[in-house]
Design an enzyme around this catalytic site. Sequence first.
Site, PDB file in Angstrom:
ATOM      1  N   LYS A 187      41.331  49.172  38.398  1.00  0.00           N
ATOM      2  CA  LYS A 187      40.716  48.736  37.147  1.00  0.00           C
ATOM      3  C   LYS A 187      40.522  49.868  36.148  1.00  0.00           C
ATOM      4  CE  LYS A 187      38.996  44.304  38.535  1.00  0.00           C
ATOM      5  NZ  LYS A 187      37.867  43.453  38.885  1.00  0.00           N
ATOM      6  N   ARG A 206      38.527  43.253  47.355  1.00  0.00           N
ATOM      7  CA  ARG A 206      39.733  42.659  46.758  1.00  0.00           C
ATOM      8  C   ARG A 206      40.608  43.797  46.235  1.00  0.00           C
ATOM      9  NH1 ARG A 206      41.586  41.272  41.791  1.00  0.00           N
ATOM     10  NH2 ARG A 206      42.753  39.328  41.598  1.00  0.00           N
TER      11      ARG A 206
HETATM   12  C1  YH5 Z   1      37.324  40.580  40.830  1.00  0.00           C
HETATM   13  O1  YH5 Z   1      36.880  41.707  40.593  1.00  0.00           O
HETATM   14  N1  YH5 Z   1      39.413  40.607  39.373  1.00  0.00           N
HETATM   15  S1  YH5 Z   1      41.694  39.770  38.120  1.00  0.00           S
HETATM   16  C2  YH5 Z   1      42.637  44.784  35.122  1.00  0.00           C
HETATM   17  C3  YH5 Z   1      43.294  45.833  35.695  1.00  0.00           C
HETATM   18  C4  YH5 Z   1      43.550  45.844  37.064  1.00  0.00           C
HETATM   19  C5  YH5 Z   1      43.157  44.765  37.826  1.00  0.00           C
HETATM   20  C6  YH5 Z   1      44.950  47.391  35.111  1.00  0.00           C
HETATM   21  N2  YH5 Z   1      40.050  38.531  39.858  1.00  0.00           N
HETATM   22  C7  YH5 Z   1      38.515  40.074  40.241  1.00  0.00           C
HETATM   23  O2  YH5 Z   1      42.278  42.522  39.251  1.00  0.00           O
HETATM   24  N3  YH5 Z   1      38.242  37.985  41.405  1.00  0.00           N
HETATM   25  C8  YH5 Z   1      40.320  39.633  39.157  1.00  0.00           C
HETATM   26  O3  YH5 Z   1      43.652  46.885  34.901  1.00  0.00           O
HETATM   27  C9  YH5 Z   1      38.921  38.782  40.552  1.00  0.00           C
HETATM   28  N4  YH5 Z   1      36.676  39.742  41.675  1.00  0.00           N
HETATM   29  C10 YH5 Z   1      37.113  38.482  41.959  1.00  0.00           C
HETATM   30  N5  YH5 Z   1      36.399  37.728  42.804  1.00  0.00           N
HETATM   31  C11 YH5 Z   1      41.513  41.373  37.339  1.00  0.00           C
HETATM   32  C12 YH5 Z   1      42.121  42.518  38.057  1.00  0.00           C
HETATM   33  C13 YH5 Z   1      42.525  43.680  37.233  1.00  0.00           C
HETATM   34  C14 YH5 Z   1      42.262  43.704  35.881  1.00  0.00           C
END
Ligand code: YH5
Length: 264
Positions: A206, A242
């Site tokens: 993130k 996750r």
């Molecule tokens: C979460 O924390 N996150 S989708 C932006 C990024 C990298 C990754 C490059 N669904 C979560 O993973 N469900 C998502 O920058 C989730 N908890 C739960 N329960 C976002 C994601 C991401 C966003």
Amino acid sequence: MGVVNVTPDSFSDGGRFFEEAAAVAHARRLIADGAEILDIGGESTRPGAEPVDAAAELARVLPVVRAAVRAEDAVPISVDTAKPEVARAAVAAGATIWNDITALRGAPDSPSVAAELGCEVILMHMQGEPRTMQENPRYEDVVSEVRDFLLERAEAAVAAGVRRERLLLDPGIGFGKRLEHNLALLRALPELVSSGFPVVLGVSRKRFIAAVDPAAGSAGDRLGGSLSAALLGAEAGAAVLRVHDVRETAQALAVRAAIVQAAA
Ligand code: YH5
């Protein structure tokens, strides 16, 4: 929990065969790498992302859920969606967890559908909505506001008929939060764990990692920060991490466990 994104492939002129095959191959790989749950999602929830309609989301997600459920070394399947109709179809196909970034606020019937499905439900905190949530996040006291929100949503779910034992809570790192908010929530994770509900934590790749290390501009440069925050989450008692990098996270956790358990 390994993340399986089923996102549109710009080369696939309408046909979905390749994006589906890629997602299924990725799901198998994550299981081999040690994932104990797969989280399958077809709606981009990254900051700035536009919403997707239910038919498009279902067409992406459902074939991958079906294939993952049939895999020989299958693990529990979670569906990452805010739409009750997508959750319903995924559970009918064998998913057992509804991961809802809106904490069952995506549609008026979300809580009653969750009750009817009898699946586990991950309630995540988010301020605002994905398209605009990073524009101006504001809190008086982020830790107590996130905790109170999650406990309130848990009570709403229970009132609609979801069994308390089926609920998990997630502070929603990066969802309507600045760096200071994300860090405060991570630091106070034991407080959320003390609610008694299993806690889910998503820190993998993130943007807050880039806010700490400006050289980590692209998601692929954030493994070190992801592992660091995942270990902290495990230490604080999170039940589910996750992650995108299952193999590396499992290794980090195994080394930590070996050290903790070593004879003096
Ligand atoms: C979460 O924390 N996150 S989708 C932006 C990024 C990298 C990754 C490059 N669904 C979560 O993973 N469900 C998502 O920058 C989730 N908890 C739960 N329960 C976002 C994601 C991401 C966003």
